[in-house]
Design a protein around this motif. Structure first.
Motif, short mmCIF file in Angstrom:
data_model
loop_
_atom_site.label_atom_id
_atom_site.label_comp_id
_atom_site.label_asym_id
_atom_site.label_seq_id
_atom_site.Cartn_x
_atom_site.Cartn_y
_atom_site.Cartn_z
N SER A 37 0.83 -1.22 0.00
CA SER A 37 0.00 0.00 0.00
C SER A 37 0.86 1.27 0.00
N PHE A 38 1.72 1.39 -1.01
CA PHE A 38 2.62 2.55 -1.08
C PHE A 38 1.91 3.83 -1.48
N PHE A 39 0.62 3.72 -1.79
CA PHE A 39 -0.12 4.92 -2.15
C PHE A 39 -0.20 5.90 -0.99
N ARG A 40 0.00 5.40 0.23
CA ARG A 40 -0.04 6.31 1.38
C ARG A 40 1.28 7.06 1.54
N PHE A 41 2.32 6.64 0.79
CA PHE A 41 3.61 7.31 0.86
C PHE A 41 3.87 8.15 -0.38
N ILE A 42 3.45 7.63 -1.54
CA ILE A 42 3.65 8.33 -2.82
C ILE A 42 2.39 8.15 -3.65
N ASP A 43 2.26 8.91 -4.73
CA ASP A 43 1.06 8.86 -5.57
C ASP A 43 1.12 7.71 -6.57
N GLU A 44 1.61 6.59 -6.17
CA GLU A 44 1.62 5.39 -7.01
C GLU A 44 1.87 4.20 -6.10
N GLY A 45 1.87 3.02 -6.71
CA GLY A 45 2.17 1.82 -5.93
C GLY A 45 1.05 1.37 -5.02
N GLN A 46 -0.20 1.65 -5.43
CA GLN A 46 -1.31 1.28 -4.56
C GLN A 46 -1.36 -0.22 -4.31
N ASP A 47 -1.04 -1.03 -5.31
CA ASP A 47 -1.10 -2.48 -5.18
C ASP A 47 0.29 -3.11 -5.09
N ALA A 48 1.33 -2.27 -4.99
CA ALA A 48 2.69 -2.79 -4.96
C ALA A 48 2.98 -3.48 -3.62
N THR A 49 3.67 -4.62 -3.68
CA THR A 49 4.09 -5.34 -2.49
C THR A 49 5.59 -5.55 -2.58
N VAL A 50 6.31 -5.06 -1.56
CA VAL A 50 7.78 -5.13 -1.55
C VAL A 50 8.22 -6.05 -0.42
N LEU A 51 9.12 -6.97 -0.74
CA LEU A 51 9.65 -7.91 0.24
C LEU A 51 11.10 -7.54 0.56
N THR A 52 11.40 -7.46 1.84
CA THR A 52 12.75 -7.15 2.30
C THR A 52 13.29 -8.36 3.05
N LEU A 53 14.21 -9.08 2.44
CA LEU A 53 14.82 -10.26 3.07
C LEU A 53 15.95 -9.79 3.97
N TRP A 54 15.91 -10.22 5.23
CA TRP A 54 16.82 -9.67 6.25
C TRP A 54 18.26 -10.15 6.06
N ARG A 55 18.47 -11.43 5.92
CA ARG A 55 19.80 -12.03 5.70
C ARG A 55 20.82 -11.60 6.75
N GLY A 56 20.44 -11.69 8.03
CA GLY A 56 21.39 -11.39 9.09
C GLY A 56 21.82 -9.94 9.14
N GLY A 57 21.00 -9.04 8.62
CA GLY A 57 21.31 -7.63 8.73
C GLY A 57 21.68 -6.97 7.42
N THR A 58 21.83 -7.73 6.34
CA THR A 58 22.13 -7.17 5.02
C THR A 58 20.93 -7.44 4.12
N PRO A 59 19.97 -6.53 4.08
CA PRO A 59 18.70 -6.84 3.41
C PRO A 59 18.81 -6.91 1.89
N ILE A 60 17.92 -7.73 1.31
CA ILE A 60 17.66 -7.74 -0.13
C ILE A 60 16.25 -7.23 -0.31
N VAL A 61 16.06 -6.24 -1.16
CA VAL A 61 14.75 -5.61 -1.36
C VAL A 61 14.30 -5.85 -2.79
N GLN A 62 13.07 -6.40 -2.94
CA GLN A 62 12.53 -6.58 -4.29
C GLN A 62 11.00 -6.58 -4.24
N GLN A 63 10.41 -6.13 -5.34
CA GLN A 63 8.95 -6.12 -5.45
C GLN A 63 8.49 -7.51 -5.89
N ILE A 64 7.43 -8.03 -5.26
CA ILE A 64 6.95 -9.37 -5.60
C ILE A 64 5.52 -9.37 -6.11
N ASP A 65 4.82 -8.23 -6.05
CA ASP A 65 3.41 -8.23 -6.45
C ASP A 65 3.01 -6.83 -6.87
N GLY A 66 1.94 -6.73 -7.68
CA GLY A 66 1.40 -5.45 -8.11
C GLY A 66 2.07 -4.93 -9.37
#
Length: 637
Positions: free
Chosen positions: A79-108
Motif C-alpha cells: 500500500s505505497f499509495f499512502r507514501f507516494i502517488d503510485e504503488g497502490q497495489d505494490a508489495t515489496v519484500l525485504t529479506l533480512w539475511r542477518g542484517g544485510t537486506p535484499i529488497v525486491q517487489q513481488i506483487d502489483g
C-alpha cells in the motif's frame, strides 16, 4: 589469564526476530518467513508465513521460527499509495539475511519508487512516512480521506474537502493552521512502537485478545471489569472500565507472569464446544462467509436466520438444532423496508409463521443506527467504544445467541489491505462475540475477478480470515456443472463450502442452494404481483445413479462393445464422441439438447463407477486426444 568468552546466545532466533521486528516498524511492514531464502524468484504473497511473535507455532504445534531458519526472516510492505502517488497495489519484500537486506517487489504493477523508498528508509537516507505529513491540516485531512477511500492521484472529488472540513471542525482544529514538518508520524498500519512499561500489565491483567497500542493497553480485566490501562506522565498506571465508571490506580509492580502447570483431566470434565448451527456458528467465536457480490450471501443469511430462530432445518444438512436460537441480523447498507421484504418473502416460501419466530429475531439497518466498529481519527484508527458497549448491552439484554453482520466492509473505515489494522477490526468483533457470549458472523466480499472463491479470496489482507474459527465460501454453479446436473439453465444455483475450519474437519461435499422467486403480492391493482424477491432454498445434486437406473447390465455390455476399439472421444464436441454409440444402442435422439445432456450424465456416471476410463490416443493427425475406453469386468469361477 585467559579473557572470559561471551556466552553464546541461547535463543538466536528470538534475538533475530526482535531485530527484524524493529526493521518492520522502520519500513511500515509485517514480519514474515519466506519459503527459501536462497531463491526469491517467482515468490507469491500466499507463500509467505506471517509472524507476530518469535514463538509462533504452526497447526501441528511446531515453532515456525527456529535457529536453523533465521535466514528466512523478511518484512512485507505494501500500500505505497499512502507514501507516494503510485504503488497502490505494490508489495515489496525485504529479506533480512542477518542484517544485510535484499529488497525486491513481488506483487502489483511495477513500481521502482516503492523499492527505492524502502531502500532509503533502511539506509536512513529518508524515513518512510505518509505523504500528508507536514501538510496544513485541511490538505492533510483531504489526503488521508482520499487514501482511506482508495482514490488514485489526482482524483479528489469536491465532497472530500467538505468532509475534511467537517472532521476538523469536530476535532476543533483550525483549518488554516500551518503544517507541522517536524511532527512525528503515526504509521497508518498501526506499527507504532508501544510503551514497554505496559508489558508487565499485559501479563498480569490482560484478557485473551488484549493488545497494546501506543501508551494504552486495551482489553485489561481488573476486578471482573474490562477496560484499558494507560501510563500517566508520572509513571503511574491507571485502569478505566469500558463503562467509564471505575478508575483504579494499579500497583507499580503488577503480579509477575507465571507458568501454570498442566494436569491431565477427565475428558468428561472439559466443557464441550458450543456449536450453535451448521457446524459453522460457535458461541464466543468469529465466523465468516465469503462470496462475490450478488452471489447469494445476503439471501442465504436470511434463510439461515429463519432456520435458526424457528429451530427448523429449512436448509439441508442443518438438522439437529437443540432449540430455537435468538438471532440479530444487522444489514449495514440496506434500508429497513428492504430487510423486511427479504425476511417476509423467505418466511412465505418456507411457511414460517409469526408464532414460530416469536420474539427471537431482531433486524436492524445501518441507515437507522451506527454499526461502525472502527473509525479513522486524524492519522490513527480507533475502536468505536460507545458502539461496542451499546451493542454488548443489547446482546445481553435480548440474550442474543448469534449476530449476523452484513456486509463487513460497512462496519469499519480502515484500509482493507493493511493487515495490522484488519487484525484490530477482527479483534474488536471477536471481543463482541467473547463478551457477549454469542457467535458473530461477518458477511464479506471477495476481490474482483472471475475465479473459484476460496478463503484466501476474501477482500483485503489475510488477518480477518486468520481471526475467524470458520470460513465458508459461496461459488456460483458453472455452466459445466449445470450440464452435468442435467439443468437447462445453471443460473441461480450455487454451492456453500468450508474454506477454512480449525475446529472440525471440513466436509468433502458441498451444500448446494438455489434461488426461488417469491412474489410479495404487494402491488397495486388486481393483476400486479408487486415485488418479486429471490429466496435461497436447498437443492440436492441429482444422484448419478439416477441417470443410468433404466439401463440394464446387458445393455451396458452392448454399449461397451460398440465403443471398444473405436477410439471414441470423451469430448461431446467431437464428431466421434462416445455418446453417439450410447444413443445408437439405446435409441436416443441426440438432436434434442436435453437428451444429449442426459447421455453426458450417463457417461459421467459410468466413468465414476469404473466402467470406462480415459486414455490419450492419437487421431489421424497424430495428435493425442482423450478417448473413452471400456473396462470389462470378468467373474472368475
Amino acid at each position: 589469564m585467559t579473557a572470559l568468552q561471551p556466552k553464546p546466545d541461547p535463543r538466536p532466533h528470538r534475538t533475530a526476530f526482535y531485530q527484524v521486528n524493529e526493521l518492520a516498524h522502520q519500513i511500515s511492514g509485517d514480519v514474515v518467513l519466506v519459503p527459501d531464502a536462497s531463491d526469491l524468484t517467482g515468490i507469491a504473497r500466499e507463500e509467505l508465513i506471517k509472524l507476530s511473535h518469535w514463538a509462533n507455532k504452526d497447526d501441528e504445534g511446531e515453532h515456525l521460527l527456529t535457529p536453523d531458519n533465521i535466514d528466512r526472516l523478511a518484512v512485507l510492505t505494501d500500500s505505497f499509495f499512502r507514501f507516494i502517488d503510485e504503488g497502490q497495489d505494490a508489495t515489496v519484500l525485504t529479506l533480512w539475511r542477518g542484517g544485510t537486506p535484499i529488497v525486491q517487489q513481488i506483487d502489483g504493477e511495477p513500481c521502482e519508487a516503492a523499492v527505492d523508498l524502502v531502500m532509503d528508509a533502511i539506509t536512513a537516507m529518508k524515513p518512510l512516512q505518509e505523504k500528508w505529513l507536514g501538510l496544513p491540516p485541511l490538505e492533510a485531512e483531504i489526503e488521508i480521506l482520499a487514501y482511506s477511500k482508495g482514490f488514485v492521484a489526482g482524483q479528489r472529488p469536491k465532497w472530500l474537502e467538505r468532509t475534511a472540513r467537517a472532521n476538523l471542525a469536530e476535532r476543533d482544529i483550525d483549518v488554516e493552521a500551518p503544517g507541522e514538518p517536524d511532527a512525528k508520524p503515526v504509521p497508518a498500519n498501526d506499527n507504532a512502537q508501544h510503551d514497554e512499561r505496559l508489558v508487565p500489565y499485559l501479563a498480569a491483567f490482560a484478557a485473551k485478545d488484549a493488545f497494546i497500542s501506543g501508551s494504552t493497553l486495551f482489553g485489561a480485566v481488573v476486578g471482573g471489569l474490562t477496560g484499558k490501562v494507560q501510563i500517566l506522565t508520572d509513571g503511574r498506571a491507571l485502569f478505566t472500565s469500558r463503562l467509564g465508571s471505575k478508575f483504579v490506580e494499579l500497583p507499580v509492580k503488577p503480579k509477575r507472569l507465571v507458568a501454570s502447570p498442566f494436569r491431565l483431566k477427565d475428558p468428561a470434565s472439559i466443557p464441550e464446544r458450543e456449536w450453535l448451527h451448521a457446524r459453522h456458528y460457535i458461541r464466543r467465536y468469529l465466523s465468516i462467509t465469503v462470496g462475490a457480490g450478488g452471489g447469494g450471501k445476503s439471501a442465504h443469511a436470511v434463510s439461515e436466520a429463519l432456520s435458526m430462530v424457528t429451530g427448523r432445518p429449512l436448509l439441508d444438512g442443518q438438522a439437529g438444532l437443540s432449540a430455537p436460537l435468538r438471532v440479530w441480523y444487522v444489514n449495514a447498507e440496506d434500508p429497513q423496508d428492504e430487510i423486511d421484504r427479504r425476511f417476509v418473502a423467505a418466511a412465505k416460501h418456507f411457511n414460517v409463521t409469526e408464532e414460530s419466530i416469536a420474539d427471537r429475531l431482531f433486524t436492524d439497518s445501518g441507515r437507522n443506527q451506527e454499526f461502525v466498529i472502527m473509525r479513522q481519527e486524524g492519522r490513527d484508527f480507533k475502536v468505536c467504544e460507545p458502539m461496542v458497549n451499546d451493542m454488548l448491552a443489547a446482546i445481553r439484554e435480548n440474550e442474543i445467541d448469534i449476530v449476523v453482520v452484513d456486509p463487513f466492509v460497512s462496519t469499519h473505515e480502515v484500509p482493507e489491505n493493511d493487515n495490522n489494522l484488519m487484525q484490530r477490526v477482527a479483534k474488536a468483533w471477536r471481543r463482541v462475540a467473547d463478551e457477549g457470549n454469542c457467535s458473530v458472523e461477518l458477511i464479506h466480499h471477495v476481490t474482483k475477478g472471475n475465479f473459484e472463491v476460496t478463503a484466501d479470496s476474501a477482500r483485503g489482507g489475510g488477518a480477518l480470515k486468520d481471526a475467524a474459527r470458520s470460513v465458508r465460501t459461496i461459488n456460483a454453479m458453472t455452466k459445466e456443472e449445470g450440464e452435468k446436473a442435467g439443468l437447462d439453465d445453471h443460473q441461480g444455483f450455487f454451492r456453500v463450502d468450508f474454506g477454512k475450519t480449525n475446529m472440525t474437519a471440513a466436509s468433502s461435499s458441498s451444500q448446494w442452494r438455489r434461488f426461488v422467486t417469491v412474489p410479495l403480492m404487494n402491488g397495486k391493482g388486481l393483476v400486479k404481483s408487486g415485488d418479486e424477491i429471490g429466496v435461497v432454498a436447498p437443492w440436492r445434486w441429482p444422484a448419478k445413479s439416477e441417470a443410468t437406473a433404466f439401463v440394464s447390465a446387458e445393455e451396458l455390455e452392448a454399449i461397451k462393445r460398440k465403443i471398444d476399439g473405436g477410439d471414441c472421444r470423451d469430448s461431446a464436441q467431437a464428431s466421434d464422441w462416445a455418446g453417439y454409440k450410447v444413443a445408437e444402442a439405446l435409441r436416443i435422439n441426440l438432436t434434442d439438447p436435453a437428451e444429449k445432456k442426459r447421455v453426458r450424465r450417463m457417461l459421467e456416471a459410468w466413468k465414476e463407477a469404473g466402467h470406462f476410463t480415459i486414455e490419450q490416443r492419437p487421431d489421424y493427425k497424430g495428435i493425442n486426444r482423450p478417448c473413452l475406453v471400456p473396462i470389462f469386468h470378468t467373474t472368475e469361477n
